[in-house]
Scaffold this active site. Structure first.
Site, short mmCIF file in Angstrom:
data_model
loop_
_atom_site.label_atom_id
_atom_site.label_comp_id
_atom_site.label_asym_id
_atom_site.label_seq_id
_atom_site.Cartn_x
_atom_site.Cartn_y
_atom_site.Cartn_z
N GLU A 1 54.98 6.68 32.72
CA GLU A 1 55.66 6.63 31.42
C GLU A 1 57.15 6.59 31.68
OE1 GLU A 1 54.68 8.87 27.97
OE2 GLU A 1 52.69 9.42 28.71
N HIS B 1 30.45 22.32 42.35
CA HIS B 1 30.21 20.90 42.12
C HIS B 1 29.02 20.72 41.18
CE1 HIS B 1 32.43 19.39 45.98
NE2 HIS B 1 33.17 20.21 45.24
N CYS C 1 28.12 15.80 48.63
CA CYS C 1 29.02 15.94 49.77
C CYS C 1 28.29 16.58 50.95
CB CYS C 1 30.25 16.75 49.39
SG CYS C 1 29.92 18.43 48.84
N GLU D 1 26.02 19.45 41.50
CA GLU D 1 24.70 19.83 41.99
C GLU D 1 24.50 21.35 41.91
OE1 GLU D 1 26.14 16.27 44.49
OE2 GLU D 1 26.98 18.02 43.47
N LEU E 1 56.94 15.70 28.91
CA LEU E 1 55.90 14.89 29.56
C LEU E 1 54.71 15.74 30.01
CD1 LEU E 1 57.96 12.26 31.61
CD2 LEU E 1 56.64 11.90 29.52
N ASP F 1 66.10 10.99 27.14
CA ASP F 1 65.16 11.60 26.19
C ASP F 1 64.92 13.09 26.44
OD1 ASP F 1 64.91 9.06 25.14
OD2 ASP F 1 63.05 8.61 26.23
N TRP G 1 59.63 7.72 16.16
CA TRP G 1 58.41 7.31 16.84
C TRP G 1 58.03 5.91 16.37
CZ3 TRP G 1 57.10 10.35 20.69
CH2 TRP G 1 57.44 11.70 20.65
N ARG H 1 47.17 10.99 29.38
CA ARG H 1 47.93 11.82 30.32
C ARG H 1 47.01 12.85 30.97
NH1 ARG H 1 53.37 13.93 27.18
NH2 ARG H 1 54.44 11.90 26.96
N ARG I 1 50.15 18.12 25.30
CA ARG I 1 50.22 19.06 24.20
C ARG I 1 49.30 18.68 23.04
NH1 ARG I 1 55.07 17.31 25.27
NH2 ARG I 1 55.27 16.23 23.27
#
Length: 373
Positions: A297, A44, A72, A46, A205, A201, A171, A185, A208
């Site tokens: 999406e 973490h 935490c 810290e 997803l 399509d 596009w 994303r 990249r």
């Protein structure tokens, strides 16, 4: 603390499902050492800052630790950060915002004080506290509402067309907008789409076009379990980083389920009374799976379903400077009988991205949990 929130942004796409946190240690002689949260199971913020000081051979006893989120106090994937700060002899801790996790939620501050460490918590409405919560909007949503923060991404022409009548949609926006969409994303815990998009399509997803240390998980809403085993999104993402694929359905089909699970997907049976996937229950299940931000999406039908059921928190819209006339719209819900029945939005940001326009708009009042106090 403002610069510290900027440092915490380095944890985007890295720390999920843990929150994005930064820590800066200031020693009594003015030296500074900083760190931010690493991947789940890693150090973490810290601990990263303490390690930096240790590697430099600097004693941090009596130092002040500035943290964007309460340290935490429980054993999770890692030991409590409170204990690490106490063991290092830190004299004071300044916290931007308390942790909404019920396992912490003030206990970290209490534990530090009990060990003799001075603790200050910034006012809830201070700019630094608000920025720390904003950066972790998904984590706060999961902890407080038991559901992810749902961001619906859409790309359209200036007249709101997302695809031509013949189905062509690639596009509409330019390369810069597409790369920016991949960056959004990357910050999500999971990307969700519908079976219509899968069949029409055949997308991957994955992330990249933007740097990332992990791939967001993939969620498919597929009421009749029609996802073909040949679907590209069941394959390995382009950069080879692993991800889980969760397919939510409303039917029982042992053969189809076995075929999909043999390819690594997990099929979840979650029907609603209407015979479709129960979307509200899906969100709660994703929260149980530690998804903080959900990036939607999908096509106009599933978009409309999420909007109709009041499950969208934020819209991420890219508008291209062109008119396409007749075609598919952004979402399909209604018809409404009065303008007042529409989904009220407030612009959060409006920016040019390449030749296109990016609009982030939130459902009015939906982030009230974030800034209460």
């Amino acid at each position: 603390m403002e610069c510290l929130n900027q440092l915490a942004e380095n944890a985007i796409g890295l720390s999920d499902p843990n929150p994005r946190v930064a820590c800066r240690l200031e020693t009594l002689d003015g030296r500074r050492f900083s760190g931010y949260t690493q991947q789940a199971g890693g150090a973490h913020a810290e601990v990263m800052a303490l390690r930096a000081a240790q590697e430099a051979g600097i004693d941090v006893r009596g130092a002040t630790a500035y943290v964007t989120l309460e340290p935490c106090s429980h054993h999770g994937r890692t030991p409590p950060c409170c204990d690490a700060l106490v063991a290092a002899g830190v004299g004071r801790v300044v916290i931007a915002v308390l942790d909404p996790n019920p396992l912490v939620s003030g206990r970290g501050a209490e534990r530090l004080r009990a060990a003799g460490v001075a603790v200050d918590v910034l006012p809830a409405q201070s700019a630094q506290a608000r920025a720390a919560r904003e950066l972790n909007i998904g984590f706060f949503s999961r902890m407080i509402r038991q559901r992810p923060w749902v961001r619906m991404k859409m790309a359209a022409s200036l007249d709101g067309v997302t695809a031509l009548d013949n189905g062509v949609s690639q596009w509409i926006t330019g390369e810069a907008a597409r790369a920016d969409g991949h960056a959004w994303r990357a910050r999500a815990g999971a990307v969700l789409t519908g079976i219509g998009t899968v069949l029409e399509d055949n997308p991957m997803l994955d992330v990249r076009l933007a740097p990332t240390n992990r791939q967001p998980h993939l969620v498919i809403v597929d009421s009749r379990l029609e996802t073909p085993p040949s679907a590209r999104l069941l394959g390995t993402p382009a950069n080879g980083l692993p991800r889980q694929v969760w397919i939510y359905c409303a039917v029982n089909d042992a053969d189809k389920q076995a075929a999909l699970e043999a390819l690594g997907a997990q099929v979840v049976h979650l029907p609603s009374p209407s015979g479709k996937v129960d979307l509200a229950a899906l969100l709660h299940d994703l929260a149980r799976r530690e998804v903080n931000e959900l990036h939607l999406e999908a096509g106009h039908k599933l978009n409309g379903s999420f909007l109709r059921e009041g499950l969208v928190d934020e819209c991420l819209v890219y508008l291209a400077p062109k008119l396409l006339g007749q075609g598919a719209g952004l979402s399909n819900f209604g018809p409404l009988n009065a303008l007042q029945e529409g989904v009220p939005l407030a612009f959060h940001s409006v920016d040019a991205v390449g030749e296109d326009l990016r609009i982030v708009a939130r459902v009015v009042g939906r982030d009230g949990f974030l800034h209460a106090g």
